[in-house]
Write a protein that holds these residues in place. Sequence first.
Motif, PDB file in Angstrom:
ATOM      1  N   LEU A  41      -2.198  -5.197  13.120  1.00 52.81           N
ATOM      2  CA  LEU A  41      -3.132  -4.203  13.650  1.00 52.81           C
ATOM      3  C   LEU A  41      -3.893  -3.493  12.538  1.00 52.81           C
ATOM      4  CD1 LEU A  41      -0.825  -2.647  16.400  1.00 52.81           C
ATOM      5  CD2 LEU A  41      -2.716  -4.256  16.742  1.00 52.81           C
ATOM      6  N   GLN A  42      -3.242  -3.362  11.373  1.00 57.67           N
ATOM      7  CA  GLN A  42      -3.897  -2.740  10.226  1.00 57.67           C
ATOM      8  C   GLN A  42      -4.363  -3.773   9.202  1.00 57.67           C
ATOM      9  OE1 GLN A  42      -1.337   0.314   8.593  1.00 57.67           O
ATOM     10  NE2 GLN A  42      -1.623   1.673  10.354  1.00 57.67           N
ATOM     11  N   LEU A  43      -3.605  -4.878   9.095  1.00 58.77           N
ATOM     12  CA  LEU A  43      -3.999  -5.916   8.142  1.00 58.77           C
ATOM     13  C   LEU A  43      -5.352  -6.533   8.491  1.00 58.77           C
ATOM     14  CD1 LEU A  43      -0.622  -7.807   7.498  1.00 58.77           C
ATOM     15  CD2 LEU A  43      -2.021  -6.642   5.781  1.00 58.77           C
ATOM     16  N   CYS A  44      -5.712  -6.490   9.760  1.00 53.94           N
ATOM     17  CA  CYS A  44      -6.978  -7.096  10.170  1.00 53.94           C
ATOM     18  C   CYS A  44      -8.184  -6.395   9.536  1.00 53.94           C
ATOM     19  CB  CYS A  44      -7.111  -7.085  11.690  1.00 53.94           C
ATOM     20  SG  CYS A  44      -7.145  -5.443  12.416  1.00 53.94           S
ATOM     21  N   ASN A  45      -7.964  -5.229   8.971  1.00 58.62           N
ATOM     22  CA  ASN A  45      -9.049  -4.533   8.278  1.00 58.62           C
ATOM     23  C   ASN A  45      -9.260  -5.055   6.861  1.00 58.62           C
ATOM     24  OD1 ASN A  45      -9.488  -2.771  10.489  1.00 58.62           O
ATOM     25  ND2 ASN A  45      -7.792  -1.467   9.818  1.00 58.62           N
ATOM     26  N   ASN A  50      -7.415 -12.775   8.764  1.00 56.93           N
ATOM     27  CA  ASN A  50      -8.131 -13.074  10.004  1.00 56.93           C
ATOM     28  C   ASN A  50      -7.200 -13.853  10.936  1.00 56.93           C
ATOM     29  OD1 ASN A  50      -8.203 -15.848   9.090  1.00 56.93           O
ATOM     30  ND2 ASN A  50      -9.992 -15.307   7.837  1.00 56.93           N
ATOM     31  N   ALA A  51      -7.732 -14.270  12.058  1.00 59.54           N
ATOM     32  CA  ALA A  51      -6.903 -14.949  13.055  1.00 59.54           C
ATOM     33  C   ALA A  51      -6.328 -16.262  12.519  1.00 59.54           C
ATOM     34  CB  ALA A  51      -7.714 -15.216  14.314  1.00 59.54           C
ATOM     35  N   LYS A  52      -7.105 -16.968  11.715  1.00 56.59           N
ATOM     36  CA  LYS A  52      -6.631 -18.234  11.161  1.00 56.59           C
ATOM     37  C   LYS A  52      -5.460 -18.010  10.217  1.00 56.59           C
ATOM     38  CE  LYS A  52      -8.180 -22.220   8.446  1.00 56.59           C
ATOM     39  NZ  LYS A  52      -9.339 -22.851   7.749  1.00 56.59           N
ATOM     40  N   VAL A  53      -5.586 -17.034   9.337  1.00 54.69           N
ATOM     41  CA  VAL A  53      -4.514 -16.724   8.391  1.00 54.69           C
ATOM     42  C   VAL A  53      -3.266 -16.260   9.142  1.00 54.69           C
ATOM     43  CG1 VAL A  53      -3.816 -15.178   6.513  1.00 54.69           C
ATOM     44  CG2 VAL A  53      -6.107 -16.183   6.514  1.00 54.69           C
ATOM     45  N   TYR A  54      -3.464 -15.431  10.143  1.00 56.11           N
ATOM     46  CA  TYR A  54      -2.339 -14.921  10.935  1.00 56.11           C
ATOM     47  C   TYR A  54      -1.602 -16.070  11.637  1.00 56.11           C
ATOM     48  CZ  TYR A  54       0.132 -12.547  14.732  1.00 56.11           C
ATOM     49  OH  TYR A  54       1.086 -12.108  15.614  1.00 56.11           O
ATOM     50  N   GLY A  55      -2.341 -16.954  12.265  1.00 60.54           N
ATOM     51  CA  GLY A  55      -1.724 -18.062  12.987  1.00 60.54           C
ATOM     52  C   GLY A  55      -0.989 -19.012  12.063  1.00 60.54           C
ATOM     53  N   GLY A 104      -3.145 -11.263  -0.309  1.00 63.01           N
ATOM     54  CA  GLY A 104      -4.019 -12.388  -0.020  1.00 63.01           C
ATOM     55  C   GLY A 104      -3.286 -13.460   0.743  1.00 63.01           C
ATOM     56  N   PRO A 105      -3.989 -14.511   1.166  1.00 62.89           N
ATOM     57  CA  PRO A 105      -3.365 -15.578   1.956  1.00 62.89           C
ATOM     58  C   PRO A 105      -2.195 -16.262   1.257  1.00 62.89           C
ATOM     59  CG  PRO A 105      -5.751 -15.723   2.086  1.00 62.89           C
ATOM     60  CD  PRO A 105      -5.451 -14.704   1.034  1.00 62.89           C
TER      61      PRO A 105
END
Length: 281
Positions: A41-45, A50-55, A104-105
């Motif tokens: 919820l905060q990392l998205c800032n 992004n959604a790709k990294v999260y998934g 970072g990723p």
Amino acid sequence: MGASTVLPPPVKKIHGALLPLFVSLVVVCYLDRTSLAFAALQLCNSDWFNAKVYGLGSGMFYFSYVLCQIPSNLALNRLGAKTWLPLITAAWGVVATCCIFINGPTSFYVLRLALGAAEAGAFPGMWHVCGQFYPHAYITVPYSVIEASIAVSQIIAAPVAAALLQLSGTLGLAGWQWLFLAEGLITLFLAAVLRWRLPGSVMTASFLSENDKIWLLEQLQTGSEMTDVTRSSNIGLENVTVQGLGSKAEKAHRSGDLAAAAVDGSSSRDGVIEAGDVDQD
């Protein structure tokens, strides 16, 4: 549990000694697993998240979790639960704490892989200890309690995560960093408690009296013998079934040979009769 619903004193003692530890372990385990969903919820800032990294990061956790199941069980069998469970709990506590340094990723992926590898042996370790201490007639209660603890962890996770995210800016840390830090430190504390309180075997369990240990060992031995008898009976039944099927097949084969011979004989007789008719003509 048999005819009586009254728990024997040794089983009550095992409940009191093991179940609080395992419930705590399950809750901490799932808090660490699901913390990413709240931290996002905060990392998205962040520019890199992004959604790709999260998934991909979520998938990497389960990739290493599945990959390390067998190695973790082999280590459990070699070192024993009293050593292995606290060790892997401390390992994922360290990993969870290190998540505050994600920038970072690459660091995100590495830590998710490490977390999955560390947590792979948690549930097998608990099942192993339950099998060591609980007679067959009483094993369903700890299994049910451990599984129910998963739902309890989900109830606890949301309010705890919400409170920690509200600490954003305190001591220069973001809310998601407080989330990982708190859960990592709690996990490390639990690892120390496990090392201190988790018994290595029935014979070394300080919460059991000598009579309790004798009774438990007898019950565990009886359960093991019953399992062996059941397995032998099943194997015997399979052999009888196979032999029965073989006999039926052999009879069918013989019947087929006789039928074929009868057909051949009938054909021969018909041929002779036909030949005789021709000669008479």
